[in-house]
Scaffold this motif. Structure first.
Motif, short mmCIF file in Angstrom:
data_model
loop_
_atom_site.label_atom_id
_atom_site.label_comp_id
_atom_site.label_asym_id
_atom_site.label_seq_id
_atom_site.Cartn_x
_atom_site.Cartn_y
_atom_site.Cartn_z
N ASP A 97 8.86 25.11 6.77
CA ASP A 97 7.51 24.56 6.70
C ASP A 97 7.05 24.44 5.26
O ASP A 97 7.71 24.90 4.35
N LEU A 98 5.90 23.83 5.11
CA LEU A 98 5.30 23.69 3.79
C LEU A 98 4.58 24.97 3.42
O LEU A 98 3.85 25.52 4.24
N PRO A 99 4.75 25.43 2.21
CA PRO A 99 4.07 26.67 1.82
C PRO A 99 2.55 26.55 1.84
O PRO A 99 1.85 27.50 2.12
N SER A 100 2.03 25.36 1.57
CA SER A 100 0.58 25.20 1.47
C SER A 100 -0.12 25.13 2.83
O SER A 100 -1.28 25.50 2.95
N SER A 101 0.56 24.62 3.84
CA SER A 101 -0.07 24.54 5.17
C SER A 101 0.95 24.92 6.23
O SER A 101 1.47 24.08 6.96
N GLY A 109 13.41 15.14 14.25
CA GLY A 109 13.31 13.84 14.89
C GLY A 109 11.91 13.42 15.27
O GLY A 109 11.73 12.53 16.10
N THR A 110 10.89 14.00 14.66
CA THR A 110 9.51 13.59 14.91
C THR A 110 8.69 13.83 13.65
O THR A 110 9.08 14.59 12.77
N TRP A 111 7.55 13.15 13.58
CA TRP A 111 6.67 13.34 12.42
C TRP A 111 5.94 14.66 12.53
O TRP A 111 5.31 14.95 13.53
N ASN A 112 6.02 15.47 11.52
CA ASN A 112 5.30 16.73 11.40
C ASN A 112 4.22 16.52 10.34
O ASN A 112 4.52 16.50 9.15
N ASN A 113 2.98 16.32 10.77
CA ASN A 113 1.90 15.99 9.84
C ASN A 113 1.28 17.25 9.25
O ASN A 113 1.04 18.23 9.94
N ARG A 114 1.04 17.18 7.96
CA ARG A 114 0.39 18.27 7.22
C ARG A 114 -0.62 17.65 6.27
O ARG A 114 -0.55 16.48 5.94
N SER A 115 -1.54 18.48 5.79
CA SER A 115 -2.46 18.01 4.76
C SER A 115 -2.34 18.92 3.55
O SER A 115 -2.11 20.13 3.68
N ILE A 155 9.53 11.08 4.42
CA ILE A 155 8.16 11.51 4.17
C ILE A 155 7.28 10.28 4.02
O ILE A 155 7.71 9.26 3.50
N PHE A 156 6.08 10.36 4.57
CA PHE A 156 5.11 9.29 4.36
C PHE A 156 3.80 9.92 3.90
O PHE A 156 3.51 11.07 4.17
N TRP A 157 3.03 9.14 3.17
CA TRP A 157 1.71 9.60 2.73
C TRP A 157 0.81 8.39 2.60
O TRP A 157 1.27 7.26 2.49
N GLU A 158 -0.46 8.66 2.66
CA GLU A 158 -1.45 7.59 2.54
C GLU A 158 -2.09 7.63 1.17
O GLU A 158 -2.39 8.68 0.64
N GLU A 159 -2.29 6.43 0.63
CA GLU A 159 -3.03 6.29 -0.62
C GLU A 159 -4.28 5.50 -0.32
O GLU A 159 -4.24 4.53 0.43
N ASN A 160 -5.38 5.90 -0.89
CA ASN A 160 -6.58 5.09 -0.77
C ASN A 160 -7.04 4.70 -2.16
O ASN A 160 -8.21 4.71 -2.47
N SER A 161 -6.09 4.36 -2.99
CA SER A 161 -6.40 3.88 -4.33
C SER A 161 -6.55 2.38 -4.30
O SER A 161 -6.07 1.70 -3.39
#
Length: 182
Positions: A97-101, A109-115, A155-161
């Motif tokens: 897992d991610l240390p931050s969350s 085989g599936t998307w594991n979403n974190r913030s 990995i995917f991420w969203e940008e709102n720039s």
């Protein structure tokens, strides 16, 4: 002989008016309202162009911060997968897992979403980086019986720039064998 424009008293027999060149010099002593307004306009345009350049640089910097953080997350997950026992790689749920969350595990085989709070503003979740991690593991065996696992961490991420929301995607690929390679 004193200059006529600074003469203390008008010569006798004159009306007291200054000569023509002295009157003109006095009218040019200050700035007119039009000159002041043109100066403010030039100053405002300079400040606005500098401010737009600073805002553009800030948006590019934020976009790069999001991309670097997302790839750092993918690298972190792939390094955790490398340290797992080879037999664990064949499970559908990995203890990675991610240390931050942390949530304890990731499903293969599936998307594991974190913030990820990249701006260190816990009260403001609107500026958090939303990351999706998709671990894929493919175990293969050749004719001699040697096994290896190809691990792809997408990995995917969203940008709102730049006033738009864009989804960006990248991947990290590693190969893991049951025998440690030095």
């Amino acid at each position: 002989m004193p200059l006529p424009c600074i003469s203390p008293a008008p010569p006798s027999g004159t009306s007291g008016a200054l000569p023509r060149f002295a009157a003109r010099a006095r009218t040019r002593a200050g700035m007119t309202l039009v000159e002041v307004m043109v100066g403010f306009l030039v100053l405002a345009l300079t400040v606005l162009s500098a401010l737009s350049g600073i805002m553009f640089a800030w948006r590019v910097s934020d976009s790069n911060l999001r991309a670097v953080t997302a790839l750092e997350i993918a690298r972190s997950v792939s390094e955790q997968i490398i340290t797992l026992d080879f037999e664990t790689l064949q499970l559908t749920t990995l203890p990675v897992d991610l240390p931050s969350s942390p949530s304890g595990s990731m499903t293969v085989g599936t998307w594991n979403n974190r913030s990820e709070d990249i701006h260190d503003t816990p009260a403001n979740t609107a500026d958090d980086l939303i990351v999706g991690v998709w671990p894929e593991i493919e175990v293969t065996e050749d004719s001699s019986g040697a096994r290896c696992a190809r691990v792809v961490v997408r990995i995917f991420w969203e940008e709102n720039s730049f006033f738009t929301r864009r989804t960006r995607e990248d991947a990290v690929t590693i190969v893991r064998s049951p025998v440690a390679a030095y």
